[in-house]
Design an enzyme around this catalytic site. Structure first.
Site, PDB file in Angstrom:
ATOM      1  N   PRO A 222       8.355  -6.462  -0.440  1.00 29.42           N
ATOM      2  CA  PRO A 222       9.542  -6.097  -1.213  1.00 29.42           C
ATOM      3  C   PRO A 222       9.680  -6.828  -2.551  1.00 29.42           C
ATOM      4  CG  PRO A 222      10.106  -7.570   0.583  1.00 29.42           C
ATOM      5  CD  PRO A 222       8.661  -7.255   0.757  1.00 29.42           C
ATOM      6  N   ASP A 245       1.951   0.088  -8.408  1.00 31.62           N
ATOM      7  CA  ASP A 245       3.202   0.806  -8.644  1.00 31.62           C
ATOM      8  C   ASP A 245       4.106   0.010  -9.564  1.00 31.62           C
ATOM      9  OD1 ASP A 245       2.633   2.887  -7.085  1.00 31.62           O
ATOM     10  OD2 ASP A 245       3.941   2.351  -5.408  1.00 31.62           O
ATOM     11  N   LYS A 267       5.841   5.245 -11.227  1.00 34.37           N
ATOM     12  CA  LYS A 267       6.589   6.366 -10.645  1.00 34.37           C
ATOM     13  C   LYS A 267       8.038   5.960 -10.636  1.00 34.37           C
ATOM     14  CE  LYS A 267       3.874   8.985  -7.612  1.00 34.37           C
ATOM     15  NZ  LYS A 267       3.222   9.874  -7.668  1.00 34.37           N
ATOM     16  N   GLY A 299       6.431  -2.660  -0.929  1.00 33.95           N
ATOM     17  CA  GLY A 299       6.821  -2.583   0.476  1.00 33.95           C
ATOM     18  C   GLY A 299       5.631  -2.327   1.381  1.00 33.95           C
ATOM     19  N   ASP A 300       5.809  -1.366   2.274  1.00 31.64           N
ATOM     20  CA  ASP A 300       4.719  -0.952   3.153  1.00 31.64           C
ATOM     21  C   ASP A 300       4.168   0.366   2.614  1.00 31.64           C
ATOM     22  OD1 ASP A 300       3.734  -1.304   6.300  1.00 31.64           O
ATOM     23  OD2 ASP A 300       3.644   0.712   5.493  1.00 31.64           O
ATOM     24  N   THR A 328       8.209  -3.673   4.610  1.00 29.35           N
ATOM     25  CA  THR A 328       8.954  -2.639   3.906  1.00 29.35           C
ATOM     26  C   THR A 328      10.277  -3.200   3.382  1.00 29.35           C
ATOM     27  OG1 THR A 328       9.720  -0.371   4.048  1.00 29.35           O
ATOM     28  CG2 THR A 328      10.085  -1.723   5.999  1.00 29.35           C
ATOM     29  N   MET A 380      15.435   5.167  -2.041  1.00 26.17           N
ATOM     30  CA  MET A 380      15.615   6.023  -3.222  1.00 26.17           C
ATOM     31  C   MET A 380      16.943   6.760  -3.132  1.00 26.17           C
ATOM     32  SD  MET A 380      11.730   7.452  -3.488  1.00 26.17           S
ATOM     33  CE  MET A 380      11.396   7.498  -1.738  1.00 26.17           C
TER      34      MET A 380
HETATM   35  N1  SAH Z   1       6.899   1.755   0.275  1.00 26.84           N
HETATM   36  C1  SAH Z   1       8.154   1.182  -0.148  1.00 26.84           C
HETATM   37  C2  SAH Z   1       9.150   2.236  -0.528  1.00 26.84           C
HETATM   38  C3  SAH Z   1       8.755   3.046  -1.721  1.00 26.84           C
HETATM   39  S1  SAH Z   1       9.991   4.154  -2.229  1.00 26.84           S
HETATM   40  C4  SAH Z   1       8.681   0.244   0.943  1.00 26.84           C
HETATM   41  O1  SAH Z   1       8.141   0.219   2.045  1.00 26.84           O
HETATM   42  O2  SAH Z   1       9.646  -0.465   0.671  1.00 26.84           O
HETATM   43  C5  SAH Z   1      10.859   3.170  -3.412  1.00 26.84           C
HETATM   44  C6  SAH Z   1      12.203   2.777  -2.883  1.00 26.84           C
HETATM   45  O3  SAH Z   1      12.059   1.622  -2.046  1.00 26.84           O
HETATM   46  C7  SAH Z   1      13.190   2.334  -3.932  1.00 26.84           C
HETATM   47  O4  SAH Z   1      13.830   3.442  -4.524  1.00 26.84           O
HETATM   48  C8  SAH Z   1      14.160   1.520  -3.116  1.00 26.84           C
HETATM   49  O5  SAH Z   1      15.003   2.355  -2.366  1.00 26.84           O
HETATM   50  C9  SAH Z   1      13.226   0.855  -2.129  1.00 26.84           C
HETATM   51  N2  SAH Z   1      12.849  -0.509  -2.561  1.00 26.84           N
HETATM   52  C10 SAH Z   1      11.642  -0.956  -2.911  1.00 26.84           C
HETATM   53  N3  SAH Z   1      11.677  -2.290  -3.165  1.00 26.84           N
HETATM   54  C11 SAH Z   1      12.944  -2.678  -2.955  1.00 26.84           C
HETATM   55  C12 SAH Z   1      13.632  -3.927  -3.021  1.00 26.84           C
HETATM   56  N4  SAH Z   1      13.003  -5.054  -3.355  1.00 26.84           N
HETATM   57  N5  SAH Z   1      14.948  -3.952  -2.726  1.00 26.84           N
HETATM   58  C13 SAH Z   1      15.603  -2.830  -2.358  1.00 26.84           C
HETATM   59  N6  SAH Z   1      15.004  -1.636  -2.263  1.00 26.84           N
HETATM   60  C14 SAH Z   1      13.705  -1.552  -2.563  1.00 26.84           C
END
Ligand code: SAH
Length: 462
Positions: A222, A245, A267, A299-300, A328, A380
């Site tokens: 994250p 990303d 993106k 994230g994941d 994630t 999102m």
């Molecule tokens: N694969 C990622 C998600 C990708 S979609 C995962 O597992 O987290 C992108 C969305 O992830 C963002 O719009 C937001 O909703 C969330 N996101 C990613 N990083 C974040 C963070 N540090 N804090 C809060 N939401 C986050």
């Protein structure tokens, strides 16, 4: 250099520890890794020592050490945590020919025990001549992290394989072979794995003059670099090309190999984006050219990451690939709330939802989501908040259902907006969050401490 580092053969040699408390235990834990014949002299030995004695791992003499007891000992530790007693036994042991260490007494010790990173038969000893134990511990921690836990096993199996590697020309070719074996992206976990990996590697080095490319689909977590997995770090260390990303934190990109080519494949929900087929093409073309590509996703990678499309592109191009999971953002966000995803008596399951998909606002099973006790992590979900709020209310959700938005989870800029379904909009728009944000439906920050923070955060963001 006052102390000269050597590796002493203690196999079947007598090593004596005088003392039965914490200091003795600390030394014994290290000494038990060796093949020495251990003897402990202690009036009142700790239960662990008694256990080791019954297991036959050491010999226990339940009294203080006396003259004649240290004859033929190679090493001697005075670990009584009592200066007078330590001085007495050290004198006896010295007279009887042993090398003596007095715990926490550098001055009167003949040798010191280094901090050890143990990947037997690979052993790293770190010493600071007693000047900076904190530094020794930090170096040790750094090495522990860098060296695969199975490095020892790899070294043992590798040693047996040296003869076969002579099939490769001497010099660079063999070095490349061993470098790939020891520092390649995947560390074998068993002897069979190590053997198989040696055989496959040798075959590869014998037949392919040029390296085949490979793609690692890696989760960057994250944002907090400490939430990166060790596997992800290793992949970054080995990467020739990193395609990342927009959401991947800069501190994580810093960890990539200095020579790696860094490519942003941005993106943004509803915003400018690198089309997926362009990303696929980037991945495939670099891997085809022989590069080790790391496709780094926030994230994941398996959560809303369009991972399957990239895997399919690799498969179609016959390029090997692997997924390295990450933490994630929902996991980091729920931790920030001091909550758990699931809780006995509240919810026995939870959902990962996206606020929008390729077609626009995503549709969900609103009727079920509107039920009391439902918990959902909405990714999102910022732009679609009003849509989600409207749909849930329309399906009869309680307007007082807690809704919490966590922006920049796990990053220093993390913010928490705790609200209710009824107030989600305009609260979210008013808060004007610019970073990635995750919305929890049905979860509020844990009471007490969290309640205070929630107040502050509300103040701060409104
Ligand atoms: N694969 C990622 C998600 C990708 S979609 C995962 O597992 O987290 C992108 C969305 O992830 C963002 O719009 C937001 O909703 C969330 N996101 C990613 N990083 C974040 C963070 N540090 N804090 C809060 N939401 C986050």
């Amino acid at each position: 250099m006052k102390h000269f580092p050597i590796f002493l053969n203690v196999q079947s040699r007598r090593v004596i520890v005088s003392g039965g408390g914490d200091a003795a235990l600390a030394k014994l834990r290290l000494l038990l890794k060796t093949e020495a014949k251990l003897t402990v002299f202690a009036h009142d030995p700790a239960p662990e020592i008694l256990k080791w004695a019954t297991e036959g791992r050491l010999t226990l003499t339940p009294r203080a050490l006396e003259v004649g007891d240290a004859v033929c000992a190679k090493l001697f530790y005075a670990a009584n945590e009592d200066a007078a007693e330590d001085a007495r036994v050290a004198k006896i042991a010295t007279a009887e020919g042993a090398l003596v260490n007095i715990v926490d007494n550098l001055q009167d010790s003949q040798f010191i025990t280094p901090a050890i990173v143990d990947r037997d038969p690979v052993t790293v000893a770190i010493g600071t001549e007693g000047a900076a134990p904190v530094l020794a511990r930090a170096i040790k921690a750094d090495l522990e992290e860098k060296l695969s836990p199975t490095l020892g096993l790899m070294a043992r199996v590798g040693k047996e394989f040296r003869k076969q590697v002579e099939a490769l020309p001497f010099g660079r070719k063999r070095r490349e072979f061993w470098t790939e074996y020891f520092f390649g992206a995947t560390a074998p976990e068993t002897e069979e794995d190590a053997q198989a990996s040696l055989e496959t590697l040798l075959e590869k080095h014998l037949t392919a003059p040029k390296n085949d490319g490979h793609v690692d689909l890696v989760g960057a977590g994250p944002g907090d670099p400490e939430l990166l997995t060790l596997k992800a770090r290793k992949a970054l260390d080995a990467a020739d090309v990193v395609i990342y990303d927009r959401l991947v934190a800069p501190e994580i990109l810093e960890l990539a190999r200095r020579e790696a080519l860094m490519i942003e494949a941005g993106k943004t929900g509803f915003g400018p984006a690198t089309p997926q087929d362009v990303i696929n093409e980037l991945i495939v073309s670099h891997a085809r050219g022989g590069a080790h590509v790391v496709r780094l996703k926030s994230g994941d990678p398996t959560v809303f990451g369009r991972l399957d499309e990239e895997i399919e592109a690799c498969e179609a191009a016959h390029i090997s690939w692997r997924i390295v999971p990450g933490i994630t953002s929902a996991s980091a966000a729920v931790a920030a709330l001091g909550q758990s995803f699931t809780k006995r008596g509240r919810n026995s399951g939870m959902r990962f939802l996206t606020g929008h998909d390729t077609k626009g606002f995503a549709d969900h099973d609103w009727k079920t989501l509107a039920q009391p006790g439902e918990v959902a992590a909405i990714y999102m979900g910022k732009k679609s908040a009003r849509f989600i709020q409207g749909r849930l209310m329309m399906h009869g959700a309680d307007p007082a259902t807690p809704v919490t938005v966590i922006e920049n989870a796990s990053r220093p800029t993390q913010q928490i907006l705790a609200t209710t379904l009824a107030d989600l909009e305009p609260a979210l728009t008013n808060a004007d969050l610019n970073g990635p944000a995750l919305t929890f439906l049905g979860l509020a920050p844990r009471a007490a401490l969290a309640a205070a923070e929630q107040f502050e955060t509300k103040e701060a963001v409104s």
